[in-house]
Design a protein around this motif. Structure first.
Motif, PDB file in Angstrom:
ATOM      1  N   TRP A 122      30.420  50.637  43.892  1.00 25.97           N
ATOM      2  CA  TRP A 122      30.452  51.921  44.458  1.00 25.97           C
ATOM      3  C   TRP A 122      31.941  52.603  44.528  1.00 25.97           C
ATOM      4  CZ3 TRP A 122      31.836  55.359  48.455  1.00 25.97           C
ATOM      5  CH2 TRP A 122      31.061  56.447  48.791  1.00 25.97           C
ATOM      6  N   LEU A 123      32.831  51.892  44.843  1.00 26.10           N
ATOM      7  CA  LEU A 123      34.180  52.408  45.109  1.00 26.10           C
ATOM      8  C   LEU A 123      34.728  52.563  43.775  1.00 26.10           C
ATOM      9  CD1 LEU A 123      35.399  50.696  48.503  1.00 26.10           C
ATOM     10  CD2 LEU A 123      34.928  53.130  48.266  1.00 26.10           C
ATOM     11  N   GLY A 124      34.274  51.733  42.980  1.00 28.15           N
ATOM     12  CA  GLY A 124      35.098  51.543  41.510  1.00 28.15           C
ATOM     13  C   GLY A 124      36.558  50.609  41.808  1.00 28.15           C
ATOM     14  N   LEU A 125      36.460  49.837  42.701  1.00 30.46           N
ATOM     15  CA  LEU A 125      37.627  49.094  43.217  1.00 30.46           C
ATOM     16  C   LEU A 125      37.209  47.675  43.455  1.00 30.46           C
ATOM     17  CD1 LEU A 125      39.520  51.439  45.546  1.00 30.46           C
ATOM     18  CD2 LEU A 125      40.129  50.999  43.195  1.00 30.46           C
ATOM     19  N   ARG A 126      38.260  46.704  43.164  1.00 32.09           N
ATOM     20  CA  ARG A 126      38.088  45.292  43.597  1.00 32.09           C
ATOM     21  C   ARG A 126      38.628  45.098  44.963  1.00 32.09           C
ATOM     22  NH1 ARG A 126      34.297  45.217  41.522  1.00 32.09           N
ATOM     23  NH2 ARG A 126      33.787  44.595  39.483  1.00 32.09           N
ATOM     24  N   LEU A 127      37.794  44.698  46.142  1.00 31.04           N
ATOM     25  CA  LEU A 127      38.304  44.427  47.554  1.00 31.04           C
ATOM     26  C   LEU A 127      38.673  43.013  47.847  1.00 31.04           C
ATOM     27  CD1 LEU A 127      35.367  46.475  48.904  1.00 31.04           C
ATOM     28  CD2 LEU A 127      37.663  47.336  48.521  1.00 31.04           C
ATOM     29  N   PHE A 128      38.144  42.013  46.926  1.00 29.62           N
ATOM     30  CA  PHE A 128      38.423  40.516  47.168  1.00 29.62           C
ATOM     31  C   PHE A 128      38.828  40.095  45.968  1.00 29.62           C
ATOM     32  CE2 PHE A 128      35.498  41.319  50.780  1.00 29.62           C
ATOM     33  CZ  PHE A 128      36.169  40.729  51.734  1.00 29.62           C
ATOM     34  N   ALA A 129      39.833  39.185  45.946  1.00 29.44           N
ATOM     35  CA  ALA A 129      40.270  38.036  44.695  1.00 29.44           C
ATOM     36  C   ALA A 129      39.533  37.160  45.070  1.00 29.44           C
ATOM     37  CB  ALA A 129      41.771  37.859  44.782  1.00 29.44           C
ATOM     38  N   ARG A 130      38.579  36.729  44.113  1.00 31.71           N
ATOM     39  CA  ARG A 130      37.713  35.578  44.451  1.00 31.71           C
ATOM     40  C   ARG A 130      38.305  34.252  43.885  1.00 31.71           C
ATOM     41  NH1 ARG A 130      35.291  40.201  44.463  1.00 31.71           N
ATOM     42  NH2 ARG A 130      32.983  40.365  45.249  1.00 31.71           N
TER      43      ARG A 130
END
Length: 309
Positions: A50-58
């Motif tokens: 939805w944001l077009g961004l990565r929030l977490f580095a998995r």
């Protein structure tokens, strides 16, 4: 004319993000939200899309917030905390005054529960909800109105008042008839898991160092919390190193005794509240009663807190 609110991502996705960011684990967030880790991961992925961004580095067995996640998290957490506080405030205004008091299981069982009838008589118009758990609650998020906790002085995020001193002594049933510290080599030692581990942890190795004795014992029996260890001591199953605050009544009743010293200093028990919460009428009434009851208890058992036998 009212402006149209900005479009927001799904609330379920934001909730999953907040829990995972706070716990730094999809698995822990899933347990908190009663979901599967896969469901939590799916909701966070939905938010990222939805944001077009990565929030977490998995990473393997752990996740960490990206720069975007670090920017988003404080606002999301603050929003949920604000909603929780507003809901709690509305509930207090629309029903009989209620106060949620959180404390550890040991303190609840050994000190608080026997005194609840006196509190009910002193404030009959207030409904008290007791939350007994060893994991601290988030007072600012409305998890409880008041908390009684053992530990160092907390930070500025809570208001704190001293309640009872942290003083720890060996105790056992009179039937054991322990004759001096040599008995430690033959009698079972009762211990329990301390959540807080620091230089003030009142455990048996520290007590032996203070007593100038070798760390020897006639076996150990472990428990999940202090109340169970104290009950085992009353039953004559061994010797426990216990908080004076939690065994003073049992010492007065004669079901426990102090076979020898020394006593250990630890952290104090404190009454905690979120800033501003303690001054609402019902919460203030319960807090005032608790402090007065603790003062009376301390005056009655002052000699036991000073014991250095």
């Amino acid at each position: 004319m009212h402006t149209r609110p900005a479009r927001l991502p799904p609330l379920s996705a934001l909730r999953a993000f907040e829990a995972a960011a706070r716990r730094q684990s999809f698995k822990a967030a899933a347990e908190e939200l009663s979901l599967t880790p896969t469901a939590v991961s799916h909701r966070i992925r939905q938010l990222e899309d939805w944001l077009g961004l990565r929030l977490f580095a998995r990473q393997v067995r752990q996740v960490r917030l990206t720069e975007a996640g670090q920017r988003l998290y404080p606002s999301v957490r603050g929003g949920f905390d604000g909603i929780a506080a507003a809901v709690a405030d509305l509930q207090r205004q629309t029903r009989r005054p209620a106060v949620t008091l959180s404390t550890t299981r040991g303190f609840a069982a050994r000190w608080l529960l026997p005194r609840l009838p006196a509190l009910a008589a002193a404030a009959p118009e207030i409904d008290l909800h007791l939350h007994a758990a060893d994991d601290p609650v988030r007072l600012a998020a409305g998890g409880a109105d008041l908390a009684i906790r053992y530990g160092p002085v907390p930070g500025p995020q809570v208001e704190a008042w001293p309640l009872l001193p942290g003083r720890f002594i060996p105790v056992c049933a009179p039937s054991l008839a322990l004759a001096g510290t040599r008995a430690l080599a033959t009698v079972p030692r009762l211990r329990y898991a301390w959540r807080l581990q620091d230089a003030h942890t009142p455990d048996w190795p520290r007590w032996c160092r203070a007593a100038g004795l070798p760390d020897t014992h006639g076996g150990e029996l472990g428990f999940s919390d202090e109340a169970h260890a104290i009950q085992a001591a009353i039953a004559g199953q061994g010797i426990a190193l216990a908080s004076v605050a939690l065994v003073a009544d049992a010492l007065e009743d004669g079901v426990l005794q102090i076979p020898f010293g020394p006593a250990l200093d630890g952290h104090d028990f404190r009454l905690l509240a979120a800033p501003g919460t303690a001054h609402t009428p019902a919460v203030a009434a319960v807090g005032t009663w608790l402090r007065a009851e603790a003062d009376a208890f301390l005056a009655r058992h002052a000699a036991r807190f000073d014991v250095v036998a």
